[in-house]
Design a protein around this motif. Structure first.
Motif, PDB file in Angstrom:
ATOM      1  N   ALA A 120       0.849  -1.191   0.000  1.00  0.00           N
ATOM      2  CA  ALA A 120       0.000   0.000   0.000  1.00  0.00           C
ATOM      3  C   ALA A 120       0.888   1.247   0.000  1.00  0.00           C
ATOM      4  O   ALA A 120       1.952   1.254   0.621  1.00  0.00           O
ATOM      5  N   PRO A 121       0.477   2.325  -0.687  1.00  0.00           N
ATOM      6  CA  PRO A 121       1.328   3.510  -0.805  1.00  0.00           C
ATOM      7  C   PRO A 121       1.404   4.366   0.455  1.00  0.00           C
ATOM      8  O   PRO A 121       2.362   5.133   0.633  1.00  0.00           O
ATOM      9  N   ASP A 122       0.400   4.279   1.339  1.00  0.00           N
ATOM     10  CA  ASP A 122       0.385   5.128   2.535  1.00  0.00           C
ATOM     11  C   ASP A 122      -0.429   4.458   3.647  1.00  0.00           C
ATOM     12  O   ASP A 122      -1.069   3.429   3.432  1.00  0.00           O
ATOM     13  N   GLU A 123      -0.392   5.077   4.831  1.00  0.00           N
ATOM     14  CA  GLU A 123      -1.063   4.493   5.999  1.00  0.00           C
ATOM     15  C   GLU A 123      -2.583   4.486   5.848  1.00  0.00           C
ATOM     16  O   GLU A 123      -3.258   3.572   6.322  1.00  0.00           O
ATOM     17  N   ASP A 124      -3.140   5.511   5.190  1.00  0.00           N
ATOM     18  CA  ASP A 124      -4.589   5.554   4.993  1.00  0.00           C
ATOM     19  C   ASP A 124      -5.049   4.383   4.121  1.00  0.00           C
ATOM     20  O   ASP A 124      -6.067   3.742   4.401  1.00  0.00           O
ATOM     21  N   SER A 125      -4.302   4.130   3.050  1.00  0.00           N
ATOM     22  CA  SER A 125      -4.636   2.999   2.178  1.00  0.00           C
ATOM     23  C   SER A 125      -4.508   1.690   2.929  1.00  0.00           C
ATOM     24  O   SER A 125      -5.340   0.784   2.782  1.00  0.00           O
ATOM     25  N   VAL A 183       0.600  -6.519   5.109  1.00  0.00           N
ATOM     26  CA  VAL A 183       0.535  -5.265   4.374  1.00  0.00           C
ATOM     27  C   VAL A 183       1.808  -4.463   4.622  1.00  0.00           C
ATOM     28  O   VAL A 183       2.210  -4.251   5.768  1.00  0.00           O
ATOM     29  N   ILE A 184       2.434  -4.035   3.531  1.00  0.00           N
ATOM     30  CA  ILE A 184       3.648  -3.226   3.597  1.00  0.00           C
ATOM     31  C   ILE A 184       3.344  -1.845   3.021  1.00  0.00           C
ATOM     32  O   ILE A 184       2.714  -1.725   1.969  1.00  0.00           O
ATOM     33  N   VAL A 185       3.791  -0.793   3.708  1.00  0.00           N
ATOM     34  CA  VAL A 185       3.581   0.569   3.218  1.00  0.00           C
ATOM     35  C   VAL A 185       4.845   1.054   2.521  1.00  0.00           C
ATOM     36  O   VAL A 185       5.948   0.945   3.057  1.00  0.00           O
ATOM     37  N   GLY A 186       4.680   1.587   1.314  1.00  0.00           N
ATOM     38  CA  GLY A 186       5.836   2.106   0.579  1.00  0.00           C
ATOM     39  C   GLY A 186       5.599   2.087  -0.915  1.00  0.00           C
ATOM     40  O   GLY A 186       4.561   1.618  -1.391  1.00  0.00           O
ATOM     41  N   GLU A 187       6.560   2.594  -1.670  1.00  0.00           N
ATOM     42  CA  GLU A 187       6.488   2.545  -3.123  1.00  0.00           C
ATOM     43  C   GLU A 187       6.739   1.104  -3.573  1.00  0.00           C
ATOM     44  O   GLU A 187       7.694   0.472  -3.110  1.00  0.00           O
TER      45      GLU A 187
END
Length: 219
Positions: free
Chosen positions: A76-81, A98-102
């Protein structure tokens, strides 16, 4: 090693995804992708997802990972997503990692068997460049393929690179699925060198759907 297709596992994943996604929008895509991931016995399934995305595909991938005793990871690109995704998946009784990042950064270090990306929201070329695939080969699925330029094909991202495509196909399902089977091994490493390729168009006589398959000749 080569990917070995298991129709029995694919059928079970398809059926379970139908039950999990019943009456949900976009379930036809989810069922197909779930069956593919399970049938290929994918041990590491990776997908990209962002705010507002449809989670039926994610449900299907989680179902597939259960049948293969594998791991399903969402980027996911950000915490909200991330929060939105986790909430939606919990309602379906599933909890993938779930991993946050590009995505092009997050895939580094992973050995992926089955990769699903959204062409409408991701830089597909950069993700493919950074992704590492297992010695069994891998399957890459590009969702929303109709949002890409008309002359773009998933297989073109591998042309001239160190890895080769065994075959690729566009399926007119949902907003289009561009699918490529990445061969095990690398060009020049003993698995063969691509000499040329050609496109083959076929039409299903019953459904009227057109399939476009790219075939490569190798030594």
């Amino acid at each position: 090693m080569k990917l070995v297709w298991s129709p029995e596992i694919a059928a079970k994943a398809f059926t379970d995804t139908v039950k999990s996604c019943e009456l949900l929008e976009g379930s036809s895509v989810a069922e197909l992708i779930s069956a593919m991931a399970a049938g290929w016995n994918a041990k590491l399934i990776v997908e990209t997802w962002s705010h507002g995305g449809i989670t039926t595909t994610s449900i299907g991938l989680s179902v597939a990972s259960m049948h293969t005793c594998g791991k399903h990871v969402c980027i996911a690109p950000d915490e909200d997503s991330k929060a939105e995704y986790i909430g939606a998946m919990k309602k379906a009784g599933m909890s993938p990692e779930v991993i946050v990042g590009e995505p092009e950064e997050a895939v580094k270090g992973m050995v992926i068997d089955f990769l699903v990306v959204d062409s409408g929201k991701n830089n597909l070329g950069r993700i493919i460049k950074e992704a590492k695939f297992g010695d069994r080969g891998a399957v890459v699925v590009c969702k929303n393929a109709t949002l890409k330029t008309e002359d773009f094909q998933l297989g073109s991202l591998f042309d001239g690179g160190s890895r080769r495509i065994v075959r690729s196909v566009f399926l007119p399902v949902g907003k289009g699925l561009d699918i490529a089977h990445v061969a095990a091994g690398e060009i020049g490493s003993g698995s063969g060198i691509v000499k040329k390729s050609r496109w083959i168009r076929e039409v299903d006589k019953q459904s009227g759907e057109e399939f476009v398959i790219r075939k490569y000749n190798v030594l």
